[in-house]
Design a protein around this motif. Structure first.
Motif, PDB file in Angstrom:
ATOM      1  N   GLN A  70       0.829  -1.197   0.000  1.00 55.62           N
ATOM      2  CA  GLN A  70       0.000   0.000   0.000  1.00 55.62           C
ATOM      3  C   GLN A  70       0.869   1.255   0.000  1.00 55.62           C
ATOM      4  OE1 GLN A  70      -3.265   0.296  -0.203  1.00 55.62           O
ATOM      5  NE2 GLN A  70      -4.022  -1.757   0.172  1.00 55.62           N
ATOM      6  N   ASN A  72       3.887   1.503  -1.133  1.00 52.13           N
ATOM      7  CA  ASN A  72       4.507   1.575  -2.461  1.00 52.13           C
ATOM      8  C   ASN A  72       3.563   2.151  -3.490  1.00 52.13           C
ATOM      9  OD1 ASN A  72       7.197   0.872  -3.095  1.00 52.13           O
ATOM     10  ND2 ASN A  72       6.807  -1.143  -2.197  1.00 52.13           N
ATOM     11  N   ARG A  73       2.266   1.945  -3.268  1.00 49.14           N
ATOM     12  CA  ARG A  73       1.287   2.399  -4.241  1.00 49.14           C
ATOM     13  C   ARG A  73       1.167   3.927  -4.258  1.00 49.14           C
ATOM     14  NH1 ARG A  73      -4.664  -0.101  -5.219  1.00 49.14           N
ATOM     15  NH2 ARG A  73      -5.180   0.697  -3.183  1.00 49.14           N
ATOM     16  N   LEU A  74       1.523   4.573  -3.140  1.00 50.99           N
ATOM     17  CA  LEU A  74       1.436   6.036  -3.106  1.00 50.99           C
ATOM     18  C   LEU A  74       2.412   6.615  -4.131  1.00 50.99           C
ATOM     19  CD1 LEU A  74       1.281   6.736   0.746  1.00 50.99           C
ATOM     20  CD2 LEU A  74      -0.603   6.785  -0.896  1.00 50.99           C
TER      21      LEU A  74
END
Lengths: 192, 575
Positions: A70, A72-74
């Motif tokens: 999660q 990393n998704r930013l």
């Protein structure tokens, strides 16, 4: 789904864009998933456009997999590493004001000396100590000071750095090492 | 030459290929909604910001081109929140441009809201533009982020001063470089090989596809995979259309209200090939009981979707289209008589279909909602319509009886289940295809959430045909209340409903009412042959339930099936 490995402490080190609102995004994301942040510390790196965030989070392996993905998704998060998967050095600094009536002063001073803490302020009734160390050391110092009466405690939150020489081929070298900002220059997404 | 930020914004949007903007104007976005000069962008004024944002979702899903929304500050933006959340969970590529107070934020000024803070939880990413010079770069990045990777909504907050300032326009950036964002397109070759090996050994495999196939435009590749391997295929609500419903290996929709045999396949399979789907709880039921008896391959572009609820044997992170192309290459090398090997499996599925068919009985007197919806779908199939739905029973029946040949023809709110999605989604699709047949199959409850959009349809002469499946209550809520509660009357209704025919006429549209089963066919034909927006009030049986059903939180083995039909000479079984 439950993890295979029971919950434990994880120290995550993040390289992020040094921009307004990034910390709010990280904190918001972790809160929205119902995980608790034990501590957080933020500072600029050698590259002023990149900040480093150190997060301490508790979770089992399944929770941590989700947290890492999660984060990393930013978009503004450039890199995330779970330092607890590698060898690392951790430190936290505390400022603690403790009751120091005259009969106790020598004892408190001795404890401070053993823990290499400094007395940075004093009044007739209190000492203020500054100490650094890993979580265990800080905890031990606080336990010893507790009987005297701790008036106030301020902690920086944990910071940590990977031991590059021990894991030369690991991702830590690229991210958490002395030239950590090199790690920030990962291949960007390109669209034309 | 120096030009205003609003003009630069417009140039940037034209460069990004934007032709249609859905929105609602207001104080601080006036510069944006009324830019000087000629431009090719059509601005569609909706009656509510939520609707404008859903319309952009409908536009995106129907065309594959990023939808664009422009709204004002404060309540203009907070009204978008529902639709932004909807777009986030259903992976809809939209860019929402919002007006903001002149420059200084956080002063509690008139029509001010913490936009980026509000948007944080309901967008893929959000920007605030602090300097007019940044507009081209941020617009480029916004469209890139919205469309790439797992698509999603992106919000760009534009302070009024930034829009009004004049600076030199230096052109649109040619490329984007965002160091923290790098969606992985190609799947790991080793993982793809492992997946191919598992498929080659499987005895009872099933493909469970989702909206990701549509977003990745990978329907052809899916079709090819099915043709090579002869694996029966079920799709989620979001994935409908990825495989033609006439395909012999098409199982129908799975999940909570999915078809019995589609769910049964997932229980009995020895291999589940999940493609562009995210193991939503409406699909898995009790996740810990799901897929424990079989191997699972999961292809998805979003790493966070993998291993979120269900343990996976072969995860493949990548663009569905890229991965399926490579997977198909591997599978073509496999020497296996797929059809013969799966003969028994296919036979078993056929037996389930015969034992537990999807059925309803249309007797004389009252119209069965399933009959109305089935007839709408049958009678319009030849026109290849785009079908939008609201949320509730009618949505489930429309999905169960869906007939479609192509992707991007089915618009429905899946993850968030947003009532009122039908009108705006149909509006957005019709704006993209003014000459195509666009239907909105809606409920009497949901259609009133966004009924105001009848005005927009009339304004822009968008000939959406809306069928209100009117059971005078919130049918799905009533159905579940009936299961769990003994309270009377149920909080889901009966409700007083307006006269939808008069209402349509009041808005300047055409209203038609269908009340008897024998009038259904003629009524539908009349609606699709009437020019302009039409609202058809289809008065149906109130107490009809959506079956099969898996109770919330239960395992998929706990499926509740429709009761066996009672023998009746006047009844007519359709399936």
């Amino acid at each position: 789904m439950k993890g295979q490995i029971p919950p434990r402490r994880h120290i995550l080190t993040l390289l992020v864009e040094n921009q307004v609102g990034v910390l709010a995004r990280i904190a918001g994301l972790i809160a929205a998933k119902g995980y608790n942040i034990d501590s957080v510390s933020v500072g600029e790196t050698m590259d002023a456009s990149v900040s480093r965030v150190t997060l301490v989070v508790h979770g089992d392996d399944w929770v941590m997999e989700q947290v890492l993905k999660q984060l990393n998704r930013l978009i503004e998060v450039i890199k995330v590493v779970d330092l607890t998967e590698e060898e690392f050095i951790e430190r936290e600094m505390i400022l603690v004001r403790v009751n120091a009536d005259p009969p106790n002063r020598a004892e408190i001073f001795r404890i401070a000396d053993i823990f290499r803490a400094k007395v940075v302020d004093l009044t007739h009734r209190t000492y203020t100590l500054e100490a650094t160390g890993d979580e265990d050391k800080i905890q031990a110092l606080l336990e010893l000071l507790r009987p005297f009466g701790i008036k106030e405690l301020v902690r920086t939150g944990l910071i940590a750095i990977g031991r590059v020489s021990k894991t030369p081929s690991s991702k830590l070298e690229r991210v958490a090492g002395g030239d950590g900002e090199e790690g920030a220059k990962k291949s960007p997404a390109v669209a034309t | 030459m120096k030009i205003t930020g609003a003009e630069i914004l417009l140039k940037s949007l034209v460069e990004e290929g934007v032709t249609t903007i859905f929105g609602h104007p207001g104080g601080v976005i006036l510069h944006g909604t009324d830019p000087p000069g000629d431009h090719p962008i059509k601005y569609i004024l909706c009656r509510h910001e939520q609707v404008a944002t859903h319309a952009a979702e409908g536009y995106y899903k129907a065309t594959g081109r990023t939808g664009t929304v422009m709204v004002s500050s404060g309540s203009g933006v907070t009204n978008c929140v529902t639709a932004l959340t909807d777009a986030l969970v259903d992976s809809m590529a939209i860019v929402v441009l919002t007006g903001q107070l002149p420059a200084v934020m956080g002063w509690d000024a008139s029509q001010e809201a913490d936009v980026v803070g509000t948007a944080r939880g309901c967008t893929k990413h959000s920007f605030v533009v602090f300097k007019t010079e940044e507009i081209p770069r941020i617009i480029k990045e916004a469209y890139f982020i919205a469309r790439s990777g797992r698509p999603g909504p992106v919000l760009v907050d534009l302070p009024e001063a930034v829009m009004a300032d004049c600076v030199a326009y230096t052109g649109h950036p040619k490329s984007v470089a965002i160091r923290g964002y790098n969606p992985q397109m190609a799947g790991h070759p080793g993982q793809i090989k492992r997946a191919a090996e598992l498929i080659a050994q499987a005895r009872r495999p099933v493909i469970y596809g989702g909206g990701g196939i549509i977003h990745a435009d990978a329907s052809e590749e899916l079709h090819e995979l099915v043709e090579i391997t002869q694996i029966p295929t079920t799709l989620t609500l979001m994935g409908l259309g990825a495989l033609p419903t006439s395909h012999p290996l098409w199982l129908g929709m799975l999940g909570m209200h999915g078809l019995y045999w589609a769910n049964r396949c997932l229980i009995d399979a020895d291999l589940i090939v999940a493609i562009g789907s995210r193991f939503d709880d409406r699909v898995t039921g009790k996740a810990c009981d799901f897929g424990t008896q079989c191997k699972i391959i999961h292809v998805d572009i979003d790493p966070t979707s993998i291993q979120k609820h269900v343990k996976v044997d072969v995860p493949i992170v990548g663009d569905v289209r890229c991965v399926l192309r490579e997977l198909n290459k591997e599978l073509r090398k496999v020497e296996r008589n797929w059809a013969r090997d799966f003969e028994e499996w296919h036979g078993q599925i056929e037996a389930w279909k015969k034992q537990h068919p999807l059925r309803y009985e249309q007797r004389q007197g009252v119209i069965k909602p399933q009959y109305a919806i089935d007839m709408i779908l049958r009678l319009t199939e030849e026109y290849d319509p785009i079908i939008a739905t609201g949320v509730g029973q009618h949505q489930v029946w429309a999905a169960q009886f869906y007939r479609g040949r192509k992707p991007r023809r089915w618009l429905s709110s899946g993850g968030l289940g947003t009532m009122g999605y039908g009108f705006p989604a149909a509006l957005g699709a019709q704006a993209a295809f003014p000459k195509g047949l666009v239907l909105n199959i809606d409920g009497d409850g949901g259609s009133q959430v966004t009924l105001s959009e009848l005005s927009t349809l009339v304004d822009y002469k968008l000939p959406v045909k809306t069928f209100i499946i009117n059971n005078r209550c919130l049918g799905m809520v009533r159905q579940w209340h009936q299961r769990v509660s003994t309270h009377q009357p149920l909080p889901a209704g009966p409700m007083h409903q307006p006269d939808f025919v008069k209402l349509a006429e009041a808005y300047g549209a055409v209203g038609i009412r269908i009340e008897r089963p024998e009038d259904v066919k003629a009524g539908i034909e009349k609606a699709i042959n009437t020019p302009g927006p039409v609202v058809v009030d289809v008065v149906v049986e109130r107490e009809e339930n959506c079956l099969p059903a898996i109770p919330a939180g239960a395992a998929i083995t706990d499926i509740v099936r429709a009761p066996a039909p009672t023998p009746d000479k006047s009844s007519q079984a359709w399936h």
